[in-house]
Each structure stands twice: as structure tokens, then as C-alpha cells.
Design a protein around this motif. Structure first.
Motif, mmCIF file in Angstrom:
data_model
loop_
_atom_site.group_PDB
_atom_site.id
_atom_site.type_symbol
_atom_site.label_atom_id
_atom_site.label_comp_id
_atom_site.label_asym_id
_atom_site.label_seq_id
_atom_site.Cartn_x
_atom_site.Cartn_y
_atom_site.Cartn_z
ATOM 1 N N VAL A 901 18.039 -3.144 -24.524
ATOM 2 C CA VAL A 901 17.156 -3.541 -25.632
ATOM 3 C C VAL A 901 17.532 -4.926 -26.136
ATOM 4 O O VAL A 901 16.673 -5.796 -26.350
ATOM 5 C CB VAL A 901 17.217 -2.510 -26.773
ATOM 6 N N LYS A 902 18.822 -5.156 -26.335
ATOM 7 C CA LYS A 902 19.276 -6.468 -26.811
ATOM 8 C C LYS A 902 18.902 -7.557 -25.808
ATOM 9 O O LYS A 902 18.435 -8.633 -26.181
ATOM 10 C CB LYS A 902 20.785 -6.454 -27.025
ATOM 11 N N ARG A 903 19.110 -7.257 -24.525
ATOM 12 C CA ARG A 903 18.789 -8.258 -23.516
ATOM 13 C C ARG A 903 17.289 -8.534 -23.494
ATOM 14 O O ARG A 903 16.851 -9.676 -23.331
ATOM 15 C CB ARG A 903 19.253 -7.779 -22.137
ATOM 16 N N GLY A 904 16.507 -7.489 -23.676
ATOM 17 C CA GLY A 904 15.057 -7.679 -23.691
ATOM 18 C C GLY A 904 14.611 -8.585 -24.830
ATOM 19 O O GLY A 904 13.749 -9.451 -24.657
ATOM 20 N N ILE A 905 15.210 -8.407 -26.007
ATOM 21 C CA ILE A 905 14.864 -9.266 -27.155
ATOM 22 C C ILE A 905 15.217 -10.717 -26.859
ATOM 23 O O ILE A 905 14.425 -11.635 -27.096
ATOM 24 C CB ILE A 905 15.587 -8.776 -28.423
ATOM 25 N N LEU A 906 16.415 -10.928 -26.317
ATOM 26 C CA LEU A 906 16.823 -12.295 -26.016
ATOM 27 C C LEU A 906 15.941 -12.909 -24.942
ATOM 28 O O LEU A 906 15.627 -14.106 -24.983
ATOM 29 C CB LEU A 906 18.291 -12.320 -25.573
ATOM 30 N N LEU A 907 15.510 -12.122 -23.985
ATOM 31 C CA LEU A 907 14.597 -12.627 -22.951
ATOM 32 C C LEU A 907 13.259 -13.048 -23.552
ATOM 33 O O LEU A 907 12.693 -14.082 -23.169
ATOM 34 C CB LEU A 907 14.383 -11.563 -21.873
ATOM 35 N N THR A 908 12.740 -12.241 -24.484
ATOM 36 C CA THR A 908 11.469 -12.633 -25.112
ATOM 37 C C THR A 908 11.638 -13.917 -25.917
ATOM 38 O O THR A 908 10.754 -14.780 -25.929
ATOM 39 C CB THR A 908 10.926 -11.528 -26.029
ATOM 40 N N MET A 909 12.771 -14.061 -26.576
ATOM 41 C CA MET A 909 13.017 -15.274 -27.352
ATOM 42 C C MET A 909 13.072 -16.495 -26.434
ATOM 43 O O MET A 909 12.537 -17.554 -26.749
ATOM 44 C CB MET A 909 14.316 -15.129 -28.147
#
Length: 920
Positions: A901-909
């Protein structure tokens, strides 16, 4: 006929752009299908198709959200990566299209475009300026882009390198006929690079170290700056001297780059004395390496035989001092002379660096005392070749090397130091107490502080002895300054050109910095003199208003005045765009900056100093971004005067300087704007200036009040900001070494401008770039059509006002309140959510309406069709990235703190920052 050609060529370029985007998108899609499977590929295609249907208004905005709601995290990750790469490839295609459009413009035989040096020279020719005026205004001329330690460039270097290769292959493909065997081979190369791109992680697992940031900054010299900057310097000097041959214009190169990376320790605890040395030596090592490699190649190229050419006595002497064996290349004097220069430059590098460049010689030759000594030897070769009629050869690699050494010296770029005034106060208080000068410096009034500091600066006595025991803070600060002294001694004056004082509010702030420079041995109180300039940075609106008086008062202190006199009466002042905007909002900050410049120009006129302004601009409009050329022309009369420094940061560094054509155009535009603002009347207000200023005084006050009612006064605003944006997660995006806040706090005032702006950008609100302006315009105009007409006239006549509104339109075109509403739904308190988001939506509508009324434009980007086209091409890819980011933020805040989940947020950013192109 020319207009018809232009329309046809631009239309063709647009068609080719669409083809390029489709071609690259299809290869990316095939790569995904081959390596992720048909199921993932089909989902990506379905979402992409629906996003484009949303853009065409064929379906409701909720269509994409409905498709993505509840998507398992492991499925969301390849989706996010895919749309991030779609955006990156669209950017790439747009960059190629810009080159096509420029070629079409030239092919159509149209006049040079504004912001090009050719257009500027034509304007200067029409102005018929006299040589004496030009020489005076261009005394000590300087244009300095400064790459800063505020990176919001979220792409990893590996991704960046692959993108560069794809760009070059795409350009090659466009030049080839489809029947050419190389055409298929080039397409295969693109497919190969696309696979490498897909297999490369988009985000870093570890935060960048400062050493990494230093390497990232230096890569732009390898890509473009080392070759482009000296070439432009030579061209500008030649062009100006041809027009005013008796003025001896630009004795020093006008374009001289700088850096903050490794020297800016304001809020960055990782900048130490060792880091300062590392930054300076890394830059110097790059310069020496390039010089020595160029000399190696020149030795091969300039092998003219003494049987065929004569050489001058200085060259003969250099040749004699070369190889120990006089028979080596005995009849090739230029080769021998160049070898002698390489030996001396190798010795210079060995003296300065801890590790020798690969092209260096092992030699006992005498090192050069300074870059000019090396230039003198190269100039002797140049003069000898021209005397023999070999100027054509001298104009090649030899000329490039001479221009490079003249521009970059032995240090490549000036490294500025920066620290906060509060830190200076603490360290000075500790030093004075240890030395027995005063036990409680902090308790003194401003006048008492100035008197004490003045007295100390009149003595050469150091405050500290070798046995002094200091706090960790003071020890670290003095270590940085002593490292700076070593850098100057090793690499020369100019290696550390400036000491910048953040949050400078008083004369004592300036004198404290002077005292610390003296303690480190940089400032000599006996003159006084210092190779490092003391630069106040005025940041908040109040500090900008008081800045001129602070400077005037400092110049009334004899020791400070004497110091400025020793530096040729040159005083640099830095203006902060970020904190002033965060403090008072977009319009109020822009006007406070303009007013501050007017006041500083007046102080310069009264005191006889030569004022140089340093603009602390960020990439986004909320931090002073926008077209640099327009921003320079929007300065007040007298504010440029041949000199300009400005920060370059974030994604715009890559956009401007990663490719030679773009770098050349952007650097040209900086010089073009500087020359025009210096030598021509670009403000255009004439006797109407004061009435116009009064109108902006009123508008700025109204705008600041409107902004303050939301940001500083609305109950719960900080809570709303933290819950409705990914600001907390910005700190986890490994985009730089600097912490997201100056200190642990929940205050907006202490939050750094980059996460403040980036968080609003991610949520598609872009609030720092427009909020408060609509209310100010509406309240000032009221129901009076005459007042509206006044503003419309100012928009047409005044570059400052036109630029402010144009930049506002650019940032508002990137807002999307439908998406922002989904972020607002993350706010748990329904009353808070409705109240704050209601204020934002009301102001948004009001601002667009007032922009249209004042400018007469029906659309936000009527005056910027290229950006409108860019948004049209890229923004459908943002839809799924925003929707997935909101969904993942909701999961994280509900307790799912899994690594995916954390990685997904950073990827979207990462993907959104790439798409918006100026997010921080």
C-alpha cells in the motif's frame, strides 16, 4: 504564404505528435502484455479507454473510479506503473514535438521568436543605444542559474537515462524511411529500451543522500551544460562587441552557473564540512577531467608539422618544455606544447584533488597558479595558429576548451552556502560567551547587538583559541565555514561566492554572518575584505517590506559599508518566493516581491551600490515558477541591470537542461530577458506607474486577507490540509536528503514549501498558485465597469500584471475540483470538509470568472495553446493515478500499512509529479 506554411507545418507536427504517442503507447502496452499477462493488460486498456471517454465527456467522472474501487493492491501496482509510464512517454513525445515546431517556424521564414537572442539583438539594434550607456549597464554582467538542493525531480537516474535513449531513438526513427533497414533496427532498439524501462523500479527504496544529489546535479554538465554554456558565452560576447566595438563588453563570461547542493544547510542537518568539501571537489574533478580529456584529443588533432607551419616564440617555448626526450614528436610543436599544458594541468589537479582524473599525466611539472595562467598558454597556441592562417582549426576543439576554462575555471560552479539567521544568533552568542565578550548576547537590543558586532569586526583577534569547547551546533557550523575556507584556498575565489542568510530580518543578522566568516578566516577585518558575499534572503511578506530599510541601515554601519566597497560596491539580495507565497498567498506574494524590488532599487540609487537580485524561484507557479523570460521582463525598471541569479529546482531542471536543444533555448532566454530588461524599457507604464502600483497595493491587501481567512484563520484548516492531501506521505517519497519540515510541528508556517505545494498539486487543488486572487479582483472591481477596464488595460500594457495572470491561468488549468472532491472525502469531520472545500470551490469559480473578465479570454489557456495541447494529451492518464491514490490513502489511514500500500501511494505520487511537470 508564410502563414499558410506555418499552419500546415504546425498541423503536421500535431499529427506526428499523436502518432508518436500512439506508437510509444502501443509498444509499452505490448511489453506489459508480454511480461505481465493478458489479464493485467486488458484491465489497463479498459481503464485507459474509459479515462479518455471521461475527457471527451462521453461518460460521468465516476466511471473510472467505479472501475478501480476495491482493486487489490497487487493489481493496482502494475496499473499505477503503466499510467506513470504512459505519462512519461507523452512528455517525451511533446519534447520532440517542440523541436518540430521550432523547425517549422524557421522553415516558414518567420522572424525570430521572443526569448531568443536573435529577437533580442533585433530589438537592441532598433533601440540604437550608445556604447557608453551599454558598457555602464552591463558592468560585471552575470546570468547565473543555480541548481538547488530542493529536488522534487522524482525520476530515478536509471529511468531518466532510459528515457533519454528512447528520445534519441525516436528522433532517429523520424529521420529514416520505413523501407530503410535501420528503421526496423531502430524500432527494435526502442522496444528493447521500453522493456528495460518496464523492468526498472520507479521509486527509490532509500532516501537520497546529499552525495547522490551532488552527482545528480553534475550529470547535467555531462548532458548539456559543459558544452552549451561556454558556446553561448562566446556567441553573446561576439554579438555585443560587434554592435559596440569600443565598449570592451563582457570581459568575463556573462553566463556562470551555480549550485546550492552540498552548501545549503538551512534545515538540512546532513550538510557538514565534509559535504562542502565533497561538493566542491566533485565539481572541480569533473572540470579537470573534461579539460584533460579535451587536451588529450587536441594532442591528436593538432599534429601540424614544423616543416609545414611556423609557430610563434611562446609556442616554441611551450614545445621545448614538453617531453624530456626532444625527439618525441620533434617536428610537431603544437602537439608538444599541448602536452606541456596537459602536464601542468595534471599537476594542478594533483595538487587540488584527492583522486586524479583518468586523463591526467604523472608529472613533475609546475602546477598552474590559476585558470588564467592555463588560458594564457592556450591563447598562445590560438594566436600562433591564426598567425599561420589556421583559424579554422583554432575555432574547433581548441576554442571550445578555451571558452570552457574561461567560464568554469578550476571549480566548475560556484557553491553557495546558506543558513538560517536563528542558527547564526545561537552560534555567535556561544562564541561571544566563550571569549568573555558578553555572557548573554540574546538579551541585547538590536542597537546593542550592532554596536557589539561592529566592534568585534574592527579587530583581527579571533574569538576562539585551540582549546575552545563548543556545543555540537557551533562546532558543526564552524566546521562548515572552515571547509569553505579550504575550498576557496584550493579551488580559487569564486568557488564559494555567497553566504546566504535565510530569514534575514535585521542588520545584526548580516553582521553575525560577517563575524562567523571572520572567525573562519574567510573575511579579513583589517580591510575589511571577503571573497564571499553576504546575501540577505528576505522571505516573508513582512521581511520583503522591510528589506530595503534593513539594507539601508546595514550600509550605514561603517564596517559593513567598507566591506561592500571592497567588493566593488556589489550587493546581492535574495528574494524568497516560497515562504512569501505560503505566508500571504499568490497575488500578495508576487506584489510584495515587486514592491521589495522597487524599494531595493531606490536604496541602490541612494547609496551607490550595484544591486544584484537573486530570485529564489521554484518549479511551480506557487513558488515563483512560470516562463523565465516572461518573469525577467516583468521585473521593475532597474531591478535587473545586467545581473540576474535565479534558482532552478525540481522537475524543471530535467525539462530545461537534460537535452542540448532545450538547454540552449532556456539559457538563451535567461540572457535575452536580462539584456532586454537592462537595456530597454520593458515595463511600459511610464507616468502611469504610480497609479498602477496603488491599484496593486489594494489588490494585494484584498488577496492576502482572502487567503488568510482560509489558511490562517479558518478553524480546522491544518487538519483539513493534512487529511485531504498526501502531505504526510510526501515526506516518505525519497526525493531528497532534506526533511519535509524545518522542525517537528503541525504548523503550516514551519512546513517546507515543497511538500506544501506538492501536496496541493497531488490533490489537484493547486491552491498556492491562485487562491485569494479572484476575491481580490472581484472586491476591487465591484460593480464598476470603469475599474474592470482599468485592470484590462493593465493586463495589456504591463508585463508584470500580464505574467501574474498568465501564470495563474496555467496553474488553474491543472486544477480539477471533481478529483479534489474525492480527496476532500478523506476528511473525517463532515462539517470541516464541507466548510473548507466549499470555500475552495467558491474561490475557484470566482477566480476563473474574474480572470476571464479582466483578460477577455473565454478559456484559461487561450494565450498558451501549447500547454492546452499538453494537458489534452496527458491528463487522461492522471485520472486513474488520482483515483488509485485516493483509494490507497484511504486504506493506509484505515490501518492497512502494508508495504505494498505504501509503495502504491509513492508510485502514484511519482506518476502525478511526472505528469504535472512542476509539482514542487
Amino acid at each position: 504564404m508564410g502563414e499558410d506554411v506555418r499552419i500546415e507545418t504546425v498541423s503536421e507536427a500535431t499529427r506526428e505528435l499523436r502518432e508518436d504517442i500512439r506508437f510509444l503507447g502501443s509498444i509499452l502496452g505490448e511489453t506489459i502484455r508480454d511480461h505481465e499477462g493478458a489479464e493485467v493488460f486488458d484491465l489497463i486498456e479498459a481503464v485507459r479507454t474509459e479515462a479518455f471517454r471521461v475527457r471527451r465527456a462521453e461518460v460521468e467522472r465516476s466511471a473510472v473510479a467505479d472501475m478501480l474501487d476495491g482493486t487489490p493492491t497487487e493489481v493496482a501496482l502494475p496499473l499505477i506503473r503503466a499510467f506513470s509510464y504512459f505519462v512519461l512517454l507523452a512528455n517525451l513525445a511533446e519534447d520532440i514535438q517542440r523541436d518540430r515546431r521550432r523547425a517549422a517556424h524557421i522553415q516558414a521564414g518567420e522572424p525570430p521568436q521572443d526569448s531568443s537572442l536573435a529577437a533580442t539583438y533585433a530589438k537592441l539594434d532598433d533601440a540604437k543605444l550608445d556604447a557608453e550607456t551599454v558598457a555602464d549597464l552591463l558592468t560585471d554582467a552575470l546570468v547565473s542559474p543555480v541548481i538547488t538542493a530542493h529536488p522534487t525531480e522524482t525520476r530515478r537516474r536509471t529511468v531518466f537515462d532510459v528515457q533519454t535513449k528512447i528520445t534519441e531513438h525516436m528522433r532517429t526513427r523520424r529521420r529514416l524511411d520505413p523501407t530503410d533497414p535501420d528503421y526496423a533496427a531502430t524500432e527494435l532498439q526502442i522496444r528493447r529500451e521500453m522493456l528495460a524501462l518496464w523492468r526498472t523500479a520507479l521509486i527509490r527504496l532509500a532516501r537520497l543522500r546529499i552525495q547522490d544529489e551532488i552527482a545528480v546535479g553534475l550529470r547535467y554538465y555531462d548532458l548539456t551544460l559543459y558544452d552549451v554554456i561556454p558556446a553561448i558565452n562566446a556567441q553573446v560576447r561576439t554579438a555585443l562587441r560587434e554592435r559596440w566595438p569600443d565598449a570592451d563588453l563582457l570581459p568575463r563570461p556573462i553566463l556562470r552557473p551555480g549550485s546550492w547542493i552540498g552548501g545549503d544547510r538551512d534545515g538540512n542537518p546532513f550538510v557538514t564540512g565534509e559535504v562542502v568539501r565533497f561538493a566542491a571537489e566533485s565539481a572541480s574533478a569533473y572540470a579537470f577531467d573534461r579539460y584533460l580529456r579535451e587536451l588529450t584529443e587536441l594532442e591528436k588533432e593538432l599534429a601540424q608539422s614544423a616543416r609545414l607551419v611556423d609557430v610563434t616564440a611562446p609556442v616554441a617555448a611551450l614545445a621545448q618544455a614538453s617531453y624530456d626526450d626532444p625527439k618525441v614528436f620533434a617536428d610537431e610543436p603544437y602537439r608538444r606544447a599541448l602536452h606541456a599544458i596537459r602536464a601542468r594541468l595534471s599537476a594542478t589537479a594533483a595538487q587540488a584533488l584527492t583522486e586524479l582524473p583518468e586523463a591526467a599525466l604523472s608529472t613533475q611539472a609546475a602546477p598552474y597558479a590559476n585558470p588564467q595562467a592555463a588560458l594564457d598558454d592556450l591563447d598562445a597556441i590560438d594566436e600562433s595558429m591564426r598567425a599561420n592562417g589556421d583559424g579554422l582549426l583554432a575555432d574547433g576543439r581548441l576554442a571550445n576548451l578555451r571558452h570552457a576554462i574561461e567560464t568554469f575555471g578550476f571549480y566548475l560552479q560556484g557553491l553557495d552556502l546558506r543558513q538560517n539567521s536563528e542558527v547564526h544568533e545561537q552560534v555567535v552568542a556561544e562564541l561571544l560567551k566563550w571569549a568573555g565578550v558578553h555572557d548573554d548576547y540574546a538579551s541585547l537590543t538590536e542597537d546593542e547587538r550592532v554596536a557589539l558586532l561592529r566592534s568585534e569586526l574592527h579587530t583581527r583577534r579571533p574569538l576562539l583559541g585551540p582549546t575552545a569547547q563548543l556545543s555540537e551546533l557551533a562546532t558543526k557550523e564552524l566546521a562548515v565555514l572552515k571547509a569553505a575556507k579550504d575550498v576557496i584556498d584550493t579551488f580559487g575565489v569564486g568557488a564559494i561566492p555567497n553566504y546566504i542568510i535565510s530569514m534575514c530580518t535585521s542588520v545584526s543578522d548580516l553582521l553575525e554572518a560577517a563575524l562567523l566568516l571572520a572567525e573562519a578566516g574567510i573575511l579579513d577585518p583589517s580591510g575589511p575584505s571577503s571573497p564571499v558575499g553576504i546575501v540577505p534572503l528576505f522571505e516573508t511578506i513582512e521581511d520583503l517590506r522591510a528589506g530595503a530599510e534593513t539594507l539601508r541601515s546595514a550600509l550605514e554601519v561603517d564596517v559593513y559599508r567598507d566591506l561592500i566597497q571592497a567588493q566593488g560596491m556589489r550587493q546581492e539580495v535574495m528574494l524568497g518566493y516560497s515562504d512569501s507565497n505560503k505566508d500571504g498567498g499568490y497575488l500578495a506574494a508576487n506584489w510584495a516581491l515587486y514592491r521589495a524590488e522597487l524599494d531595493l532599487v531606490e536604496v541602490a540609487r541612494e547609496t551607490g551600490i550595484r544591486l544584484r537580485l537573486f530570485h529564489g524561484r521554484g518549479g511551480t507557479v506557487g513558488r515563483g515558477g512560470g516562463r523565465s523570460y516572461d518573469a525577467i521582463l516583468a521585473q521593475p525598471v532597474g531591478a535587473v541591470r545586467g545581473s540576474l541569479r535565479l534558482t532552478e529546482q525540481g522537475e524543471v531542471i530535467a525539462a530545461k537542461y537534460a537535452e542540448s536543444g532545450a538547454a540552449h533555448r532556456n539559457l538563451e532566454s535567461l540572457i535575452a530577458g536580462t539584456l532586454e530588461s537592462t537595456l530597454l524599457d520593458v515595463e511600459g507604464l511610464g507616468p502611469d506607474a504610480e497609479p498602477a502600483y496603488e491599484i496593486l497595493d489594494e489588490l494585494a491587501a484584498l488577496a492576502r486577507a482572502a487567503y488568510g481567512r482560509l489558511v490562517h484563520e479558518a478553524p480546522g484548516f491544518v487538519e483539513y490540509f493534512r487529511q485531504s492531501t498526501p502531505v504526510a506521505e510526501v515526506g516518505d517519497l525519497n526525493i531528497g536528503s532534506r526533511p519535509a519540515s524545518r522542525k517537528p510541528t503541525n504548523s503550516v508556517a514551519d512546513l517546507r514549501a515543497i511538500p506544501w505545494v506538492m501536496a496541493w498539486s497531488q490533490a489537484r487543488v493547486m491552491l498556492p498558485g491562485w487562491y485569494g486572487t479572484g476575491t481580490a479582483l472581484a472586491e476591487w472591481v465591484g460593480d464598476d465597469p470603469a475599474r474592470l477596464a482599468q485592470l484590462s488595460e493593465l493586463y495589456e500594457r504591463w508585463p508584470f500584471f500580464r505574467t501574474v495572470l498568465s501564470n495563474l491561468a496555467q496553474v488553474m488549468a491543472k486544477t480539477d475540483l471533481d478529483i479534489a472532491a474525492r480527496y476532500a472525502n478523506l476528511v473525517e469531520n463532515e462539517e470541516l470538509r464541507d466548510r473548507i472545500f466549499g470555500m475552495i470551490t467558491t474561490e475557484h469559480a470566482r477566480t476563473i470568472a474574474m480572470y476571464q473578465a479582466v483578460t477577455g479570454h473565454a478559456e484559461l489557456l487561450t494565450d498558451n495553446p501549447s500547454l492546452a495541447e499538453s494537458i489534452h494529451n496527458r491528463f487522461p492518464y492522471l485520472e486513474p493515478l488520482n483515483q488509485l491514490q485516493v483509494d490507497l490513502l484511504r486504506r493506509l489511514r484505515a490501518g492497512d500499512d502494508s508495504e505494498l500500500v505504501k509503495r502504491g501511494i509513492l508510485l502514484t505520487m511519482n506518476g502525478l509529479a511526472t505528469a504535472l511537470r512542476n509539482s514542487g
